[in-house]
Write an enzyme that holds these catalytic residues in place. Structure first.
Site, short mmCIF file in Angstrom:
data_model
loop_
_atom_site.label_atom_id
_atom_site.label_comp_id
_atom_site.label_asym_id
_atom_site.label_seq_id
_atom_site.Cartn_x
_atom_site.Cartn_y
_atom_site.Cartn_z
N SER A 1 15.02 21.40 -16.89
CA SER A 1 13.80 22.17 -17.05
C SER A 1 14.13 23.44 -17.82
O SER A 1 15.21 24.01 -17.66
CB SER A 1 13.23 22.52 -15.67
OG SER A 1 12.39 23.65 -15.77
N HIS B 1 0.83 -1.21 0.00
CA HIS B 1 0.00 0.00 0.00
C HIS B 1 0.87 1.26 0.00
O HIS B 1 0.44 2.31 0.49
CB HIS B 1 -0.94 0.05 1.21
CG HIS B 1 -1.69 -1.21 1.46
ND1 HIS B 1 -2.94 -1.46 0.95
CD2 HIS B 1 -1.34 -2.33 2.15
CE1 HIS B 1 -3.34 -2.67 1.32
NE2 HIS B 1 -2.39 -3.23 2.04
#
Ligand code: ARG
Length: 468
Positions: free
Chosen positions: A306, A184
């Site tokens: 970026s 999980h």
């Protein structure tokens, strides 16, 4: 009456208008099926053809290979004489060479790749070229070219999966760096980089096996089924089957047509299972490379910058790898949707060619990046170890109690109550060393996986050369 006499009679009948003897040299742009007096609307033709001829570039060399087997088969039953066969084979080889060098470009001048082959033979060889389509249809032509292509792609897939599994196994064998095992996405029990790699090793061994088995499953020759109902010629289908490296003949012409799309789906399924594991692997790496996890450092060339944020290095490659399941699943979906069809050839499936090509080529190119990426990324052992917290030993504590005779559920409750203290006196290494269940850290069975990997290599080797 001998069958060839029968055909000759028909020929006299069919061509009694004189077209047979006086047919003008076919221009490259002629449609194979064009008839006098039937108007061809350019707009409708464009809709029908779409970019099919451009997509046929991908299958063109296989179409030529199958055409060679077809004409050899025709010579064996006396439709072509030895001289005609030699000239057609030489011209097909020349076409393949011109195509590969760029001297011949398969483009909109032709309706499709199949027409281009015939047009070239007619242009260069005249009547010998006009005989190439005896006993075949574009319906079995497209099937056989696609089938050869699919077999080649499944071989590539099997080899890529093999290479990925090998890298994973090699790293599983040498680095057992402790890290959290998650369920999980919550910290669960102590795991290791070795267990992580062994998981993907076994997955890719299975994926290679599936690719190999799918290749065997589709390894059936549809050439010689013509339009889908056979022809009145004793085609030597056993010969073309052997010549093209197929292990069996696809006997029923009706089934040959039924298998179009069905076999493509099988190949895409095999690819999808490799892509599914890739998607989860890429998800892991995408998480592990975040500052929050900090478990993994990618080689520089697998990251990009970026345009605005000078501080960024982004794991774009990982994200593209993760996304690569989509075109494979999309191809599968499109072909499945197109397959709502009655038996017999239907043009519908032409539309699946683009997604088949896109899905398969994108999937394979994504997988081809994995061996190097997996071999070269670095773990950050300190961050991995720091993420292991004491409560992650609670399962070990409960299990030890259970082995000492305490009923497991009682031991479980006791360990839960004292979870934060369960690390006392324990290290990740002691936890891993005690994990003796087969396949776990202390009994990983890597040699079993190695044996499976080697058996796969033997299978791959057993594939005849002409089958590649
Ligand atoms: N481009 C066609 C396809 O992919 C080739 C077969 C054409 N056959 C026909 N009967 N129109 O299906």
């Amino acid at each position: 009456m001998h069958w060839i006499d029968c055909i000759n009679r028909c020929r006299v009948h069919v061509f009694s208008n004189g077209d047979w003897t006086h047919a003008r040299a076919s221009k490259m742009s002629d449609l194979l099926w064009q008839k006098d007096g039937v108007r061809v609307d350019a707009r409708i033709m464009r809709f029908l053809a779409g970019n099919d001829v451009v997509l046929d570039r991908e299958f063109f060399l296989h179409d030529i290979t199958a055409s060679k087997a077809h004409v050899e088969g025709l010579e064996r039953i006396g439709v072509l004489d030895a001289g005609e066969l030699d000239s057609i084979l030489a011209e097909l080889d020349a076409l393949a060479a011109d195509f590969s060098s760029g001297a011949f470009v398969l483009d909109e001048r032709h309706e499709d790749g199949h027409s281009a082959i015939e047009a070239r033979l007619v242009e260069r060889l005249g009547d010998a070229g006009r005989k190439v389509h005896t006993g075949r249809s574009r319906n079995d032509q497209v099937l056989v070219a696609t089938r050869l292509w699919l077999k080649e792609k499944l071989s590539e897939l099997a080899m890529l999966c093999h290479d990925i599994a090998r890298v994973c196994l090699d790293r599983a064998a040498v680095e057992a760096l402790p890290m959290p095992g998650y369920t999980h996405l919550q910290r669960a029990v102590v795991s290791s980089s070795s267990m992580w790699f062994a998981g993907f090793a076994e997955g890719y061994i299975d994926n290679a096996l599936r690719a190999h088995d799918t290749r065997t499953w589709i390894d059936a020759n549809p050439l010689g089924t013509a339009a889908g109902y056979g022809v009145n010629l004793p085609l030597d289908r056993e010969y073309t089957t052997r010549r093209l490296g197929f292990t069996r003949m696809q006997l029923s012409p009706v089934y040959a047509q039924l298998s179009r799309g069905k076999f493509e789906l099988a190949a895409l399924d095999a690819l999808a299972s490799a892509m599914l594991d890739l998607r989860r692997l890429a998800w892991d790496l995408s998480l592990f490379t975040t500052t929050e996890f900090g478990f993994v450092q990618l080689p520089d060339e697998y990251t990009t910058g970026s345009s605005i944020m000078p501080n960024k290095r982004n794991p774009d490659v990982i994200e593209m790898l993760r996304a690569s399941y989509a075109p494979v699943a999309a191809a599968r979906t499109e072909i499945e949707q197109l397959l709502s069809l009655p038996s017999g050839y239907q043009r519908d499936l032409q539309l699946g060619k683009a997604s088949l090509w896109h899905g398969v080529s994108h999937g394979l190119s994504a997988l081809s990046l994995l061996p190097d990426l997996l071999a070269r990324f670095n773990w950050n052992p300190a961050a991995m170890r720091a993420a292991i917290e004491p409560s992650m030993y609670a399962t070990d504590v409960a299990m030890e109690q259970a082995v000492a005779g305490v009923p497991f559920r009682v031991a479980y409750r006791a360990a839960a109550a004292a979870a934060s203290e369960s690390g006392a006196g324990r290290t990740p290494e002691t936890s891993l060393a005690a994990r003796v269940s087969p396949g776990a850290a202390a009994a990983p069975g890597l040699e079993i996986l190695r044996d499976r990997l080697n058996a796969l290599k033997d299978k791959q080797r057993a594939v005849p050369e002409s089958n590649h």
